[in-house]
Design an enzyme around this catalytic site. Structure first.
Site, PDB file in Angstrom:
ATOM      1  N   ARG A  34     -48.364  27.593  22.579  1.00 57.63           N
ATOM      2  CA  ARG A  34     -48.587  26.147  22.721  1.00 57.63           C
ATOM      3  C   ARG A  34     -49.864  25.968  23.529  1.00 57.63           C
ATOM      4  O   ARG A  34     -49.849  25.989  24.746  1.00 57.63           O
ATOM      5  CB  ARG A  34     -47.400  25.526  23.455  1.00 57.63           C
ATOM      6  CG  ARG A  34     -47.443  24.020  23.539  1.00 57.63           C
ATOM      7  CD  ARG A  34     -46.369  23.481  24.449  1.00 57.63           C
ATOM      8  NE  ARG A  34     -46.663  23.774  25.843  1.00 57.63           N
ATOM      9  CZ  ARG A  34     -45.773  23.781  26.817  1.00 57.63           C
ATOM     10  NH1 ARG A  34     -44.514  23.561  26.554  1.00 57.63           N
ATOM     11  NH2 ARG A  34     -46.128  24.038  28.055  1.00 57.63           N
ATOM     12  N   ASN A  60     -51.347  29.353  31.789  1.00 62.37           N
ATOM     13  CA  ASN A  60     -51.386  28.106  32.564  1.00 62.37           C
ATOM     14  C   ASN A  60     -50.013  27.459  32.604  1.00 62.37           C
ATOM     15  O   ASN A  60     -49.479  27.052  31.580  1.00 62.37           O
ATOM     16  CB  ASN A  60     -52.408  27.164  31.911  1.00 62.37           C
ATOM     17  CG  ASN A  60     -52.388  25.765  32.514  1.00 62.37           C
ATOM     18  OD1 ASN A  60     -51.733  25.513  33.532  1.00 62.37           O
ATOM     19  ND2 ASN A  60     -53.106  24.868  31.891  1.00 62.37           N
ATOM     20  N   LYS A 107     -38.105  14.274  40.626  1.00 61.91           N
ATOM     21  CA  LYS A 107     -38.362  14.468  39.211  1.00 61.91           C
ATOM     22  C   LYS A 107     -37.699  13.396  38.340  1.00 61.91           C
ATOM     23  O   LYS A 107     -36.518  13.124  38.502  1.00 61.91           O
ATOM     24  CB  LYS A 107     -37.889  15.862  38.779  1.00 61.91           C
ATOM     25  CG  LYS A 107     -38.630  16.354  37.566  1.00 61.91           C
ATOM     26  CD  LYS A 107     -38.389  17.817  37.294  1.00 61.91           C
ATOM     27  CE  LYS A 107     -39.225  18.229  36.106  1.00 61.91           C
ATOM     28  NZ  LYS A 107     -38.762  19.477  35.520  1.00 61.91           N
ATOM     29  N   ARG A 126     -47.637  18.056  31.111  1.00 66.02           N
ATOM     30  CA  ARG A 126     -48.327  19.344  31.042  1.00 66.02           C
ATOM     31  C   ARG A 126     -49.449  19.432  32.058  1.00 66.02           C
ATOM     32  O   ARG A 126     -50.250  18.503  32.189  1.00 66.02           O
ATOM     33  CB  ARG A 126     -48.925  19.554  29.647  1.00 66.02           C
ATOM     34  CG  ARG A 126     -47.930  19.523  28.544  1.00 66.02           C
ATOM     35  CD  ARG A 126     -47.150  20.824  28.442  1.00 66.02           C
ATOM     36  NE  ARG A 126     -45.884  20.571  27.788  1.00 66.02           N
ATOM     37  CZ  ARG A 126     -44.708  20.510  28.414  1.00 66.02           C
ATOM     38  NH1 ARG A 126     -44.632  20.702  29.717  1.00 66.02           N
ATOM     39  NH2 ARG A 126     -43.618  20.262  27.755  1.00 66.02           N
ATOM     40  N   HIS A 185     -44.712   2.763  22.425  1.00 65.12           N
ATOM     41  CA  HIS A 185     -44.954   4.177  22.080  1.00 65.12           C
ATOM     42  C   HIS A 185     -46.042   4.259  20.997  1.00 65.12           C
ATOM     43  O   HIS A 185     -46.980   5.046  21.092  1.00 65.12           O
ATOM     44  CB  HIS A 185     -43.679   4.823  21.537  1.00 65.12           C
ATOM     45  CG  HIS A 185     -42.750   5.365  22.595  1.00 65.12           C
ATOM     46  ND1 HIS A 185     -43.175   6.216  23.591  1.00 65.12           N
ATOM     47  CD2 HIS A 185     -41.413   5.214  22.782  1.00 65.12           C
ATOM     48  CE1 HIS A 185     -42.136   6.551  24.347  1.00 65.12           C
ATOM     49  NE2 HIS A 185     -41.056   5.955  23.882  1.00 65.12           N
ATOM     50  N   HIS A 237     -35.701   5.976  33.255  1.00 66.48           N
ATOM     51  CA  HIS A 237     -36.254   7.245  33.720  1.00 66.48           C
ATOM     52  C   HIS A 237     -37.760   7.285  33.467  1.00 66.48           C
ATOM     53  O   HIS A 237     -38.283   6.529  32.663  1.00 66.48           O
ATOM     54  CB  HIS A 237     -35.576   8.437  33.038  1.00 66.48           C
ATOM     55  CG  HIS A 237     -35.672   8.380  31.540  1.00 66.48           C
ATOM     56  ND1 HIS A 237     -36.727   8.916  30.843  1.00 66.48           N
ATOM     57  CD2 HIS A 237     -34.872   7.820  30.612  1.00 66.48           C
ATOM     58  CE1 HIS A 237     -36.554   8.704  29.560  1.00 66.48           C
ATOM     59  NE2 HIS A 237     -35.435   8.039  29.380  1.00 66.48           N
TER      60      HIS A 237
HETATM   61 FE   FE2 Z   1     -38.946   5.957  24.740  1.00 67.78          FE
END
Ligand code: FE2
Length: 577
Positions: free
Chosen positions: A509, A539, A37, A429, A136, A12
């Protein structure tokens, strides 16, 4: 050196990232181009084409293709742990032991096929697999600009690893501790996301949004995960289960039902899984308790494995899907204390591994990776291209003398403005280039946006973008927050002034905007402040429910005419209904 990073290794959120001589030149998610998506099961081909075109490069110029998934040795603990913990599904256990890199080989074949379609000659590039969590970790550390920092990476699962602790020093990344599937904090949270009636890998934000409405004390979640500060073990009789342990959700066209990541035993314990969007009790309490459990475990593990490093460096870099849990991040920042910094890369979930693999390879091969200055790494359209699209569709529009003047005036009047400018954001975002904006003081503006774009996700709070000049007063902290990856407590005096962007628990946030990070958006905020006294805008991302964020002017116009939005600023052009 020209390094192309390709994500999508875990099925994904495929994305592409281009790193040239250590500098991130472009990065984008495939879903934005594909208009699907999460682009599940796809390769990042359109995104890769965009990156190369943007940089003015040809496929033949690419020297290295970095990929965030690597073979895992039988001599390490990962495959043995997986096999031992899946004794109840012997086929999976045997595969882990005797054919444990089957998935890597399948992935590599799919990438090579994609490279061929892209016109990148496999014989002329170096293929550079990077362990998923190392990718990551690299995306967080190498882009943070910190020389020394503690690093962590937490997601559902990569190859086998789910939770990774380490540190960075002088550009090198060192591993300290790993946990392996099925012991996954992200996986458990995802399984409960499914149980609560949301889609896994998408609805986790909604569980987090639901949590403040519940009372964590009313549900006992201790049976889900057994833990102390040194480790944790997920109860696969309840969650993160496979095979016959899974609850099969009834579904049309699937006589056996569709397998979930929770068990019938969990249903016995808590009652039926939530369906629809109506019933809240006891589900809000479950959300609250599971959120609290995640936070408690994360904090304890971080303190145990990284406490010393954090004390020494005052810096923590963090990525992986769980790093988008902004509430847990708030507690991490509180735990670290003043003077410490948490850096969460804007595309912390799997899209960001394209960037992580590319930066890791670039560093290993001798380039010095430059820190990330902003998240506007995606596609951009010239005024001529925008106007051509407006003309092609025969749309009435005006060219504004100053689009920030016009838009700030509309916003001050309580209008909602779709705001399409410059390069698309990388990560989930909207940061002021593909945004829907509103006046945070105007009571009911959030409902108005929900109505205009036919949102029904009432668990998702709206968030503020704010000027750097007012951020400290509103958020009561000097901690940076450029990418909406943390929540902070809003000062009491400000809560009634910007009610539409303060969540149930008094947090927000925020995206703190600087003149350097986004000059046009900063100018808009400045002008809005001059008109209203508020250097703050509501926003939210420019898309309808279930759709990826808008990429091109064509997407923006499709969305605009497929919704009840009334104002769309496309570059300097304004379209009104
Ligand atoms: Fe991951």
């Amino acid at each position: 050196m020209i390094v192309l990073g390709l994500g999508g290794a875990v099925g994904h959120d495929p994305a592409a990232a281009l790193v040239v001589d250590g500098q991130v030149v472009a990065a984008a998610e495939e879903e934005r181009f594909l208009r699907d998506k999460h682009a599940k099961g796809k390769q990042a081909e359109l995104a890769a084409r965009f990156c190369l075109k943007f940089a003015g490069l040809k496929p033949g110029d690419v020297r290295v293709v970095a990929y965030p998934f690597a073979p895992v040795s039988i001599f390490g603990p990962a495959r043995w742990h997986y096999a031992a913990r899946h004794w109840y599904a012997p086929d999976r256990a045997f595969t882990a032991l005797f054919n444990g890199n089957r998935r890597f080989r399948r992935n590599a074949r799919a990438v090579f096929a994609a490279l061929e379609r892209l016109g990148i000659d496999r014989e002329r590039i170096r293929f550079f697999p990077v362990e998923h969590h190392l990718a990551h970790a690299s995306s967080a550390y190498h882009l943070s600009g910190y020389q020394e920092a503690a690093i962590m990476s937490v997601d559902g699962v990569g190859e086998y690893c789910t939770t990774w602790f380490g540190y960075g020093e002088g550009g090198e990344i060192h591993k300290l501790k790993e946990f392996f599937a099925p012991d996954s904090l992200g996986g458990c949270y995802g399984a409960i996301t499914e149980y609560l009636g949301f889609e896994m890998l998408d609805g986790e934000f909604k569980v987090m949004g639901m949590a403040p409405y519940g009372n964590a004390k009313r549900i006992d979640v201790s049976k889900l995960i057994e833990w102390n500060e040194r480790g944790f073990r997920v109860n696969t009789r309840l969650v993160n289960c496979i095979g016959w342990r899974r609850y099969k959700r009834p579904a049309k066209g699937a006589p056996e039902g569709i397998g979930t990541y929770f068990s019938p035993e969990l249903i016995k314990m808590w009652g039926p899984a939530r369906v629809g969007d109506e019933i809240d009790n006891p589900y809000v309490h479950i959300a609250a308790a599971v959120q609290k459990q995640l936070e408690d475990i994360l904090l304890a593990l971080t303190k145990h494995f990284l406490g010393g490093r954090i004390a020494k460096t005052k810096r923590l870099c963090y990525a992986g899907g769980v790093a988008l849990n902004v509430k847990a991040n708030q507690r991490l920042i509180q735990m670290m204390g003043p003077g410490h910094e948490l850096f969460v890369q804007p595309a912390a979930s799997d899209a960001g591994t394209a960037l992580g693999a590319a930066t890791y390879a670039a560093h290993r091969l001798g380039d010095t990776v430059q820190s990330l200055q902003h998240a506007y790494l995606g596609a951009e359209y010239t005024p001529e291209e925008i106007e051509a699209e407006l003309k092609r569709r025969n749309v009435r529009y005006e060219k504004c003398a100053s689009v920030t003047d016009t838009a700030s005036e509309l916003l001050a009047q309580g209008e909602v403005v779709a705001w399409f400018q410059g390069r698309m954001e990388f990560g989930p975002r909207a940061l002021g280039n593909r945004s829907i904006l509103g006046n945070p003081a105007s009571r009911g503006v959030a409902d108005l946006i929900n109505a205009q774009i036919k949102y029904r996700e009432r668990w998702r709070p709206f968030c503020p973008s704010l000027l750097d000049t007012v951020a400290v007063e509103i958020l009561q902290t000097t901690h940076p927050s450029p990418y909406m990856t943390f929540t902070f407590d809003v000062a009491d005096a400000w809560k009634p002034r910007i009610p539409e962007v303060v969540h149930e628990d008094g947090t927000a946030r925020p995206q703190i905007v600087t003149a350097l990070s986004n000059p046009r958006y900063y100018e808009l905020l400045k002008k809005f402040e001059a008109r209203t006294g508020l250097g703050v805008l509501l926003n939210t991302s420019l898309n309808r429910r279930g759709e990826p964020m808008v990429c091109s002017p064509e997407d923006a116009l499709n969305m605009f005419y497929g919704s009840d939005l009334r104002n769309l600023a496309l570059g300097d052009f304004l379209v009104r209904k």
